[in-house]
Design an enzyme around this catalytic site. Structure first.
Site, PDB file in Angstrom:
ATOM      1  N   HIS A 233      52.988  63.447  43.649  1.00 41.65           N
ATOM      2  CA  HIS A 233      52.317  64.692  44.024  1.00 41.65           C
ATOM      3  C   HIS A 233      51.703  64.598  45.415  1.00 41.65           C
ATOM      4  O   HIS A 233      51.676  65.583  46.157  1.00 41.65           O
ATOM      5  CB  HIS A 233      51.233  65.022  42.992  1.00 41.65           C
ATOM      6  CG  HIS A 233      50.648  66.387  43.133  1.00 41.65           C
ATOM      7  ND1 HIS A 233      51.307  67.518  42.694  1.00 41.65           N
ATOM      8  CD2 HIS A 233      49.481  66.817  43.661  1.00 41.65           C
ATOM      9  CE1 HIS A 233      50.561  68.580  42.945  1.00 41.65           C
ATOM     10  NE2 HIS A 233      49.451  68.181  43.534  1.00 41.65           N
TER      11      HIS A 233
ATOM     12  N   SER B 195      52.486  74.282  43.565  1.00 44.23           N
ATOM     13  CA  SER B 195      52.629  74.361  42.107  1.00 44.23           C
ATOM     14  C   SER B 195      51.354  73.945  41.394  1.00 44.23           C
ATOM     15  O   SER B 195      50.563  73.166  41.913  1.00 44.23           O
ATOM     16  CB  SER B 195      53.777  73.453  41.649  1.00 44.23           C
ATOM     17  OG  SER B 195      53.472  72.091  41.936  1.00 44.23           O
ATOM     18  N   HIS B 196      51.182  74.480  40.199  1.00 45.24           N
ATOM     19  CA  HIS B 196      50.152  74.022  39.272  1.00 45.24           C
ATOM     20  C   HIS B 196      50.762  74.012  37.875  1.00 45.24           C
ATOM     21  O   HIS B 196      50.232  74.603  36.932  1.00 45.24           O
ATOM     22  CB  HIS B 196      48.907  74.910  39.347  1.00 45.24           C
ATOM     23  CG  HIS B 196      47.661  74.142  39.648  1.00 45.24           C
ATOM     24  ND1 HIS B 196      46.463  74.359  39.027  1.00 45.24           N
ATOM     25  CD2 HIS B 196      47.435  73.115  40.510  1.00 45.24           C
ATOM     26  CE1 HIS B 196      45.553  73.528  39.491  1.00 45.24           C
ATOM     27  NE2 HIS B 196      46.121  72.762  40.400  1.00 45.24           N
TER      28      HIS B 196
ATOM     29  N   HIS C 185      51.738  71.332  35.580  1.00 44.19           N
ATOM     30  CA  HIS C 185      51.195  70.541  34.479  1.00 44.19           C
ATOM     31  C   HIS C 185      49.851  71.069  33.987  1.00 44.19           C
ATOM     32  O   HIS C 185      49.639  71.197  32.775  1.00 44.19           O
ATOM     33  CB  HIS C 185      51.086  69.065  34.894  1.00 44.19           C
ATOM     34  CG  HIS C 185      52.400  68.343  34.896  1.00 44.19           C
ATOM     35  ND1 HIS C 185      53.542  68.879  35.425  1.00 44.19           N
ATOM     36  CD2 HIS C 185      52.758  67.112  34.420  1.00 44.19           C
ATOM     37  CE1 HIS C 185      54.543  68.018  35.288  1.00 44.19           C
ATOM     38  NE2 HIS C 185      54.091  66.942  34.681  1.00 44.19           N
TER      39      HIS C 185
ATOM     40  N   ASP D 265      44.215  76.162  51.136  1.00 44.99           N
ATOM     41  CA  ASP D 265      45.170  75.681  52.137  1.00 44.99           C
ATOM     42  C   ASP D 265      45.302  76.672  53.288  1.00 44.99           C
ATOM     43  O   ASP D 265      45.497  76.274  54.444  1.00 44.99           O
ATOM     44  CB  ASP D 265      46.546  75.458  51.496  1.00 44.99           C
ATOM     45  CG  ASP D 265      46.606  74.180  50.678  1.00 44.99           C
ATOM     46  OD1 ASP D 265      45.811  73.267  50.947  1.00 44.99           O
ATOM     47  OD2 ASP D 265      47.448  74.089  49.766  1.00 44.99           O
TER      48      ASP D 265
ATOM     49  N   GLN E  30      41.311  71.279  36.310  1.00 45.99           N
ATOM     50  CA  GLN E  30      40.119  71.676  37.037  1.00 45.99           C
ATOM     51  C   GLN E  30      39.587  73.014  36.513  1.00 45.99           C
ATOM     52  O   GLN E  30      40.294  73.760  35.850  1.00 45.99           O
ATOM     53  CB  GLN E  30      40.436  71.800  38.535  1.00 45.99           C
ATOM     54  CG  GLN E  30      41.120  70.575  39.123  1.00 45.99           C
ATOM     55  CD  GLN E  30      42.644  70.642  39.057  1.00 45.99           C
ATOM     56  OE1 GLN E  30      43.210  71.370  38.264  1.00 45.99           O
ATOM     57  NE2 GLN E  30      43.294  69.852  39.891  1.00 45.99           N
TER      58      GLN E  30
ATOM     59  N   GLU F 100      38.513  66.251  40.954  1.00 47.41           N
ATOM     60  CA  GLU F 100      39.158  67.379  41.621  1.00 47.41           C
ATOM     61  C   GLU F 100      38.378  68.660  41.362  1.00 47.41           C
ATOM     62  O   GLU F 100      38.955  69.737  41.179  1.00 47.41           O
ATOM     63  CB  GLU F 100      40.620  67.493  41.195  1.00 47.41           C
ATOM     64  CG  GLU F 100      41.454  66.315  41.665  1.00 47.41           C
ATOM     65  CD  GLU F 100      42.941  66.434  41.370  1.00 47.41           C
ATOM     66  OE1 GLU F 100      43.381  67.531  40.976  1.00 47.41           O
ATOM     67  OE2 GLU F 100      43.652  65.430  41.526  1.00 47.41           O
ATOM     68  N   SER F 101      37.047  68.524  41.332  1.00 48.44           N
ATOM     69  CA  SER F 101      36.208  69.720  41.263  1.00 48.44           C
ATOM     70  C   SER F 101      36.622  70.676  42.374  1.00 48.44           C
ATOM     71  O   SER F 101      36.922  70.253  43.492  1.00 48.44           O
ATOM     72  CB  SER F 101      34.730  69.344  41.426  1.00 48.44           C
ATOM     73  OG  SER F 101      34.291  68.535  40.355  1.00 48.44           O
TER      74      SER F 101
ATOM     75  N   ASP G  52      58.795  76.080  50.677  1.00 48.94           N
ATOM     76  CA  ASP G  52      59.567  75.772  49.472  1.00 48.94           C
ATOM     77  C   ASP G  52      58.727  75.031  48.445  1.00 48.94           C
ATOM     78  O   ASP G  52      57.809  74.292  48.788  1.00 48.94           O
ATOM     79  CB  ASP G  52      60.788  74.928  49.819  1.00 48.94           C
ATOM     80  CG  ASP G  52      60.403  73.549  50.339  1.00 48.94           C
ATOM     81  OD1 ASP G  52      60.365  72.602  49.532  1.00 48.94           O
ATOM     82  OD2 ASP G  52      60.126  73.410  51.544  1.00 48.94           O
TER      83      ASP G  52
ATOM     84  N   GLY H  99      55.582  73.051  52.244  1.00 51.07           N
ATOM     85  CA  GLY H  99      55.763  73.413  50.845  1.00 51.07           C
ATOM     86  C   GLY H  99      55.183  72.375  49.918  1.00 51.07           C
ATOM     87  O   GLY H  99      54.172  71.737  50.218  1.00 51.07           O
TER      88      GLY H  99
END
Length: 783
Positions: free
Chosen positions: A50, A95-96, A98, A118, A242, A314-315, A524, A561
């Site tokens: 990741h 992507s998110h 999982h 971002d 999160q 990852e708050s 992408d 991407g």
């Protein structure tokens, strides 16, 4: 090399961090010692797929990344393109997957929050969100729960933060039953002289922590996102998901944009995957410097936290800044005024290391390059031949299904008319109305959405000066706009990753062209299974080859991407079930005049209907039944070769469509995708609530291929009869042999009829019935 038994960690502990034994040995060699607990965790997240793309980076290097509009390419928080007139667009997809499979609401919500950070980290004000969603069969109760939760999460975050969700796509296929895909794309507008980048600089400059507090939520999310899901994931991996606060993010957006205007910000990085570890390592490595950070200064929301937890948390809604020395208080005051945390937590140092302090001691000390750039890279061998499942699929031919006649086709002893088949396809959730989804989104906040979701093949957002984005009544005289789309036909990619990926890029560009936009750049999101398995890596490699070729040919460079691998679950027998390979393409384009654009629905009675691309009476291997929605949904076969992309023809057809729109000749334009020409015509009828009378040339021995075959760079358009002469003259000169007048638009709420030139009726459906079937398909399954 580490000697046997010398490690303070068991093999199980090392594996829990996502590290292989040989990777642990590499860490020991680089450090000259064994890592401590915090350092092991830092390497675990930063060496995950990741974060470091260790399996995909060699493949990504073939993508074209430069072009006349590109200002910032891969490597920063988002790509940036020049729109002219002093405006730039930052955009990216991520992507998110999982997290959304484990906790759909928060997983999807924080996916939106992360992609927005971002964008505004680059100094851009977010102006739009799109999404690409994939789920299993809606008849499955778990799929319905995931679908409802994901849509609710996207709606909650986007609506509360005040950024419109303007478009996207939703696919349903059993391949995604265990592992849904949630890809979020965002765009932001800027007009700054200098784009804010992530590389730290200036030894002695203070490092500021700003935003929310740090807790234990999202622990190890990056490692979690780089492993397969199993039956225990929904319970055991829930802490890795999160929890977001969109209202706090709204304040963070405003505070950051205000801070950037001061000129006191040297560099900025959001805290997404791998949290503090990633932000410090990336900022240090990109700047060729080091960062010294004191965890005792980090605002926390929980007691008793240890370095491992601070570094891997990852708050959400957190950022790291490097400020000009002496101006830190100026920035702190801005964040405090917005009700946010802001503290000096460290400084830039000359030695290129990440040094972490805790309670007066050094808790971690690692070379920045070891975490961020000089990470493991696996150059795997690509299968020399397509895997067996592909070779078997290629053996399929139309002989495997009944030939049919003008009256219809016999399926399981029952004659289905082509009208029946069309109505069945309109009810397939992938094709059916997505109104249930987008009605939950606020798609008009900021007052810049030109085309509403579902009305056209791509979304259009008006461009106004950044200062006027939050004031709906100012700057509205601008005629320029940006168009965006997000696309992938994953069944195509599954059956032929190379050709399927090319078709994905071609379709995205075609969608933009259907609203009059010139495609300019791509982001992408590569969603695949395990790269450690030969088939999975072959799919990834072939798809990257196809994407690269298509992007070069259509002059749409890749600006960045995301890669999401290990999208696999295990069935009841313990066998891995990977998703279909799904390289999602987000593409943006320029609309020179938003008063000259197109929707997909018919606009006026008597308009002439044309088909651009491969004509209906031409037998071409560019138009096929293989891999089609018709074959999968009606005959329950996933087989055959998908349509191949003729990129020269695509470029010609798309340029012709754009020119017709810019001249004001075209009233509507709609690309032929899932379901072929018949479904595209029906969708234009439904969208415009008008009928159509279509003449189909005779001579085919496969009426289903004529009606429902896919491919051929096809676009269905309508033109006023007053423009017929000018339009056809242009077609003859610029698109000879690849256009065909096929019918006329008829009165509101009438019928769609397709008739041969010997007066055989192939399809005759009432628009009212077609609309009802199409509109209620998804809602009826959720009732």
């Amino acid at each position: 090399m580490a000697s046997p038994g010398s490690s303070p960690f068991s093999p199980e502990e090392i594996a829990t961090e996502g590290l292989k034994p040989e990777e642990y040995d590499d860490i020991v060699q680089r450090l000259g010692r064994h890592p401590n607990r915090a350092e092991l965790g830092m390497f675990g997240v930063m060496w995950s797929e990741h974060c470091c793309y260790k399996n995909s980076r060699p493949l990504l290097s073939q993508f074209p990344t430069e072009g006349k509009h590109v200002l910032v390419g891969p490597g920063e928080n988002a790509g940036v393109v020049d729109l002219g007139n002093g405006l730039q667009l930052a955009f990216k997809v991520e992507s998110h997957n999982h997290p959304s499979a484990v906790e759909p609401f928060q997983g999807a919500a924080t996916g939106v929050g992360g992609i927005l950070r971002d964008i505004f980290t680059m100094g851009a004000r977010p102006i739009a969100v799109l999404n690409s969603l994939r789920f299993g069969d809606l008849d499955d109760a778990r799929t319905r729960r995931l679908f409802s939760g994901v849509v609710a999460g996207i709606a909650h975050y986007g609506n509360c933060v005040g950024v419109p969700t303007v478009g996207g796509e939703v696919y349903f296929d059993p391949a995604y039953t265990g592992n849904p895909l949630v890809n979020a794309m965002a765009m932001g507008l800027m007009e700054t002289a200098e784009i804010v980048k992530a590389g730290a600089s200036g030894v002695g400059n203070p490092v500021l922590y700003v935003g929310s507090t740090t807790g234990r939520d999202g622990m190890g999310g990056a490692s979690f996102a780089s492993a397969e899901l199993d039956a225990t994931s929904e319970v055991e991996d829930r802490p890795a998901v999160q929890v977001g606060d969109p209202f706090l993010e709204k304040s963070l957006i405003e505070a950051c944009l205000e801070a950037f205007q001061t000129g006191a910000v040297v560099a900025a990085q959001d805290m997404g995957a791998a949290g503090l570890t990633c932000s410090t390592a990336e900022m240090a490595e990109k700047g060729g410097v080091g960062i010294d950070l004191d965890l005792d200064l980090i605002p926390n929301r929980e007691t008793g936290m240890v370095p491992y937890e601070y570094l891997l948390s990852e708050s959400q809604e957190r950022m790291l800044f490097v400020a000009e020395k002496g101006r830190e208080q100026e920035l702190i005051d801005i964040f405090h005024r917005w009700g946010l945390q802001a503290v000096v937590a460290g400084s830039v140092i000359a030695e290129p290391i990440v040094k972490i302090r805790f309670q007066g001691e050094v808790a971690a000390e690692i070379p920045a390059t070891a975490l961020s750039d000089n990470t493991p890279i696996y150059k795997r061998e690509v299968l020399a031949e397509p895997p067996e499942y592909v070779q078997k699929a290629r053996e399929w031919s139309c002989d495997r299904i009944p030939p049919g006649t003008a009256e219809g086709i016999e399926i399981q002893g029952k004659l289905n008319s082509w009208s029946d088949i069309l109505l069945q396809l309109l009810q397939v959730p992938t094709i059916a109305s997505k109104r249930w989804v987008y009605r939950q989104y606020d798609h008009q906040v900021q007052n810049n959405t030109v085309v509403l979701p579902g009305d056209a093949d791509a979304t259009i957002v008006r461009l106004r000066p950044v200062a006027h984005q939050e004031t709906p009544d100012q700057g509205v005289d601008s005629k320029t706009a940006v168009a965006a789309t997000i696309d992938c036909n994953s069944r195509y990619v599954y059956l032929d990753p190379y050709e399927g990926a090319k078709m994905t890029v071609a379709e995205a560009a075609r969608n933009l062209s259907c609203v009059g936009a010139e495609p300019i750049a791509v982001t992408d999101n590569l969603n695949f299974g395990s790269p450690e398995k030969p088939i999975g890596y072959w799919q990834l490699a072939e798809a990257c080859r196809g994407l690269s070729e298509a992007c070069r040919h259509l002059q749409t460079p890749v600006t960045g991407g995301n890669v999401s691998l290990y999208n696999e679950t295990f069935d009841a027998d313990g066998q891995p079930q990977p998703i279909y390979p799904t390289p999602v393409i987000g593409m943006v384009g320029l609309v020179p005049d938003l008063t000259k654009t197109c929707v997909q629905g018919w606009q006026a009675d008597g308009d002439l209907i044309y088909l651009l691309g491969i004509p209906l009476d031409v037998q071409s291997d560019l138009v096929t039944l293989g891999a089609t929605e018709y074959l999968a949904s009606i005959h329950h076969q996933v087989a055959g070769e998908p349509p191949h992309a003729d990129l020269d023809l695509e470029a010609q057809v798309q340029a012709t469509c754009r020119h017709g729109i810019q001249q004001g000749w075209l009233h509507s334009a709609h690309d032929c995708a899932e379901g072929g020409v018949a479904v595209a015509l029906a969708e234009s009828c439904i969208s415009g609530q008008r009928g159509a009378d279509i003449q189909v040339p005779t001579g085919s021995n496969r009426w289903d291929q004529v009606l429902f075959g896919e491919g051929g760079a096809r676009i269905v358009i309508s033109v006023s009869a007053t423009h017929q002469a000018a339009w056809e003259s242009y077609l003859q000169e610029h698109l000879p042999q690849y256009w065909q007048q096929i019918g006329t638009v008829t009165t509101p709420n009438s019928e769609l009829t397709l008739t041969t030139n010997v007066h055989q009726t192939l399809i005759k459906v009432r628009i009212e019935e077609a609309t009802q079937r199409w509109a209620q398909a998804i809602e009826s399954k959720l009732a």
